[in-house]
Design an enzyme around this catalytic site. Structure first.
Site, PDB file in Angstrom:
ATOM      1  N   LYS A 266       0.826  -1.197   0.000  1.00  0.00           N
ATOM      2  CA  LYS A 266       0.000   0.000   0.000  1.00  0.00           C
ATOM      3  C   LYS A 266       0.868   1.259   0.000  1.00  0.00           C
ATOM      4  CE  LYS A 266      -4.224  -1.801   2.096  1.00  0.00           C
ATOM      5  NZ  LYS A 266      -3.899  -3.212   1.963  1.00  0.00           N
TER       6      LYS A 266
ATOM      7  N   ARG B  32      -7.210  -8.314  -8.503  1.00  0.00           N
ATOM      8  CA  ARG B  32      -7.931  -9.589  -8.635  1.00  0.00           C
ATOM      9  C   ARG B  32      -9.401  -9.274  -8.844  1.00  0.00           C
ATOM     10  NH1 ARG B  32     -10.447  -9.254  -3.752  1.00  0.00           N
ATOM     11  NH2 ARG B  32      -9.249  -8.469  -1.986  1.00  0.00           N
TER      12      ARG B  32
ATOM     13  N   GLU C 222      -2.757   6.895   7.975  1.00  0.00           N
ATOM     14  CA  GLU C 222      -3.519   7.825   7.155  1.00  0.00           C
ATOM     15  C   GLU C 222      -4.501   8.613   8.007  1.00  0.00           C
ATOM     16  OE1 GLU C 222      -3.759   5.579   2.844  1.00  0.00           O
ATOM     17  OE2 GLU C 222      -5.470   5.459   4.202  1.00  0.00           O
TER      18      GLU C 222
ATOM     19  N   HIS D 130     -14.285  -2.978   9.306  1.00  0.00           N
ATOM     20  CA  HIS D 130     -13.596  -2.703   8.037  1.00  0.00           C
ATOM     21  C   HIS D 130     -13.822  -3.787   6.992  1.00  0.00           C
ATOM     22  CE1 HIS D 130     -11.682   0.593  10.120  1.00  0.00           C
ATOM     23  NE2 HIS D 130     -11.187  -0.234  11.014  1.00  0.00           N
TER      24      HIS D 130
END
Length: 675
Positions: free
Chosen positions: A116, A292, A200, A235
């Protein structure tokens, strides 16, 4: 086009891929572990090979062995599904080295988007909008804390190599940072073999909107519009829909073009999803790219009429994309509900067990083109059948329920109806929770953000509703019907008096009182019968009673009121499905010997099977209510066992690394008097 492929996955996605292959005349090879020898995907494919033990690391993650099996079976390509090896660049490279086509993106694209942190840096260069944060290589705890302080709380800690909601924590303040970082690193290491994290800014009311992209080897790249995946718990996505409510054409184009730019920046090929976090004002930021097919891809198929697995196969075989951007259209609205074996009332803890009874609404496994406009508009992607077991080794998904409507209101109505017809007995599920969710005002009015469930907690997690007269009457009818069938000793002679189990008596009436357990309550109902008929008496209500039973389908008359439901008996527990509600009533047989009731007063037990990964106390520790005592890992998620009251830990019964079964006593605990 390929003539045979191996599907390196299990469950519903393996069945989903095999369905398209069957339509295209491509033979399929399934792989299975010890736990999946009798699984649906094994029977659904043309061939099947055993690849190892129940744990994923001993089977579905054995890349070299899977490649060897593919070659032995004569497969030309491998479809990885999602999860497991689907985003493993080493596996993609090994497939190519073995002369097999990996039905996915190039290893270089997986590598570019696998981290990421690196992906964010790459997207910054491609001018794709980014959330403020830290994505660097320096993973020192002190530096990460300083970066979080600089960004400003709340912040989101996220596993750099993660996905599926694993390895993520929201940190509200600097005081909570150290404990959250340790937890995220443990979970990231266990799930992905990499404990790197990124930090973040956490947006307070964001929407999660993702764009489906597709690219081929001829330089073409398109976006197949968006999906709104804002409704999440821990999440992880619960409900998905396409198109996103309130999406303007200008914003759709901007997000789609940004997604295509992201794909082109890494030389992408095949199906991919670019995920964005969006503010309520319409601004959006790149989160990550999943290299994917996504779990929620069916809603895109439903509104476009395209088979995305077929697109994958054609692109992997070297063909150009079937359609250009200008040829793609949105038709109607689609919703997907993920039906899980889990208990929403216990923080969505996964549930394990056997699907002792499974009834679903009329549906097809796959819809494309004109099929979505049929009278049902319902599709079910499932990897299990009645009698199958949901084990602790894999994700506890039972099925994906997908509906289509000409607009969002019609799709919502179909989803409510379909969920009401979804009956599961044998383990806890989230079906009732999903019913409340799709019926809630927030979801109906598309007041969406990733905190929708938490914001509407009172509506979505109400106290148990009272058991109404109709429900108790259905249970009584089912019990009496079972007793009558058990008494029939001369079934060959339907006129024999011994064949019937009615309550008629020669010299008068008869009254029988029944008791049912409902949670902590005991419900009492009396049925009185005389020459004039039967009367049901329950909770200060009395009504004439008559019933007709055909297997599990029961119709009752309560005077002027009539009701129709299904009752599935599992031992002495009667599962009543009526008016979209599932009520479990345990018959308290007065003739049965009452077993000893084990007091749980001094125990803290495992809520599910799993492994102990951290112990925070020792024998003799004095703790207050809510103090974390022990952490379990189950189904790749962490579950913290906390002190129920102030007290003292008298004994710790398991060490780090040990496996525990559901209900196992983990610690001996003595509560303080008066606590």
């Amino acid at each position: 086009m390929f003539s045979k492929i191996l599907i390196a996955n299990r469950g519903e996605i393996a069945c989903r891929v095999a369905a398209t292959c069957r339509r295209l005349g491509i033979r399929t090879v399934a792989v299975y572990s010890d736990a999946d020898a009798d699984a649906r995907h094994v029977a659904f494919c043309d061939e099947a090979v055993h690849i190892g033990g129940a744990a994923a690391r001993d089977s579905y993650l054995r890349a070299d062995h899977i490649i060897e099996m593919a070659k032995e079976a004569g497969a030309q390509a491998i479809h990885p599904g999602y999860g497991f090896l689907s985003e493993n660049e080493a596996f993609a490279e090994a497939c190519a080295a073995a002369g097999l086509v990996f039905i996915g993106p190039p290893a270089s694209a997986i590598h570019a988007m696998g981290s990421k942190s690196a992906a964010k840096q790459l997207m910054e260069k491609a001018a794709v909008p980014l959330v403020p944060g830290y994505h660097g290589e320096d993973q020192g705890p002190a530096l990460l804390r300083r970066e979080a302080d600089r960004i400003g709380y709340p912040v989101l800690l996220k596993a750099s190599a993660g996905g599926g909601g694993k390895g993520m924590r929201v940190v509200e303040s600097g005081d909570a940072f150290e404990a959250a970082l340790a937890s995220v690193k443990r979970e990231a290491s266990a799930s992905f073999g990499d404990d790197k994290v990124l930090v973040e800014k956490y947006l307070t009311r964001p929407r999660h909107i993702e764009i489906q992209v597709f690219a081929d080897t001829h330089g073409n790249c398109v976006y197949l519009f968006e999906r709104d995946c804002s409704v999440q718990r821990r999440h992880q996505k619960v409900l998905e829909e396409a198109p996103a409510p309130g999406m303007t054409e200008a914003r759709r184009r901007a997000m789609g073009e940004a997604a295509v730019a992201a794909a082109k920046a890494v030389g992408y090929v095949g199906a991919g999803t670019v995920e964005f976090i969006a503010n309520q004002d319409g601004s959006f930021y790149f989160m990550e790219m999943n290299t994917r097919l996504q779990v929620e891809h069916p809603v895109t198929e439903m509104i476009t009429g395209q088979d995305l697995v077929e697109w994958q196969l054609r692109v992997a075989a070297g063909e150009a994309l079937p359609l250009t951007q200008d040829q793609l259209r949105i038709d109607g609205h689609a919703l997907e509900a993920r039906i899980y074996a889990e208990n929403p009332d216990k923080q969505f803890l996964p549930s394990t067990g056997t699907l002792r009874f499974l009834r679903t609404p009329p549906a097809v496994q796959f819809m494309r083109g004109e099929d979505v406009h049929g009278p049902a508009g319902i599709r079910i992607d499932a990897g299990v059948r009645e009698g199958d077991t949901i084990s602790p080794f894999y994700d506890p998904m039972i099925a994906k329920l997908i509906v289509w409507g000409k607009d969002r209101d019609e799709a919502l109505a179909r989803m409510r109806q379909a969920l009401a017809s979804y009956h599961v007995v044998g383990l806890s599920t989230n079906v009732a929770f999903l019913q409340r969710l799709v019926s809630s005002q927030a979801f109906r009015t598309a007041d969406l953000d990733t905190g929708l469930i938490e914001r509407n907690e009172k509506v979505l997690f109400p106290p148990p509703a009272p058991v109404g007269l109709e429900v108790i009457a259905l249970a009584v009818a089912a019990l009496f019907d079972r007793e009558a069938r058990e008494r029939r000793i001369d079934a060959a002679d339907q006129h024999s008096p011994w064949t019937h189990g009615g309550a008629w008596r020669l010299n008068g009436g008869v009254s029988r009182t029944l008791r049912f357990g409902y949670g902590e309550q005991v419900l009492e109902v009396t049925l009185s019968t005389n020459e004039r008929g039967s009367t049901l008496i329950y909770a200060d209500q009395a009504a004439p009673f008559a019933c007709t039973c055909q297997a599990d389908d029961i119709r009752i008359n309560l005077g002027t009121r009539r009701a129709h439901g299904q009752v599935h008996a599992d031992g002495e527990t009667f599962h009543v499905f009526y008016a979209g509600r599932h009520v479990s009533l345990a018959w308290l047989d007065p003739l049965a010997h009452a077993g000893e009731t084990e007091s749980e007063g001094g125990k803290l037990t495992a809520p599910m099977p799993g492994k102990v990964i951290a112990v925070m106390v020792e024998a003799g520790s004095t703790v207050t209510r809510g103090t974390p005592l022990l952490v379990m890992e189950a189904m790749k998620m962490e579950h913290t066992i906390s002190a129920p009251v102030d007290g003292v830990v008298s004994e710790v019964l398991y060490r780090v690394g040990e496996q525990v079964v559901e209900g196992a006593q983990l610690l001996a605990f003595e509560g303080k008097s008066g606590a």
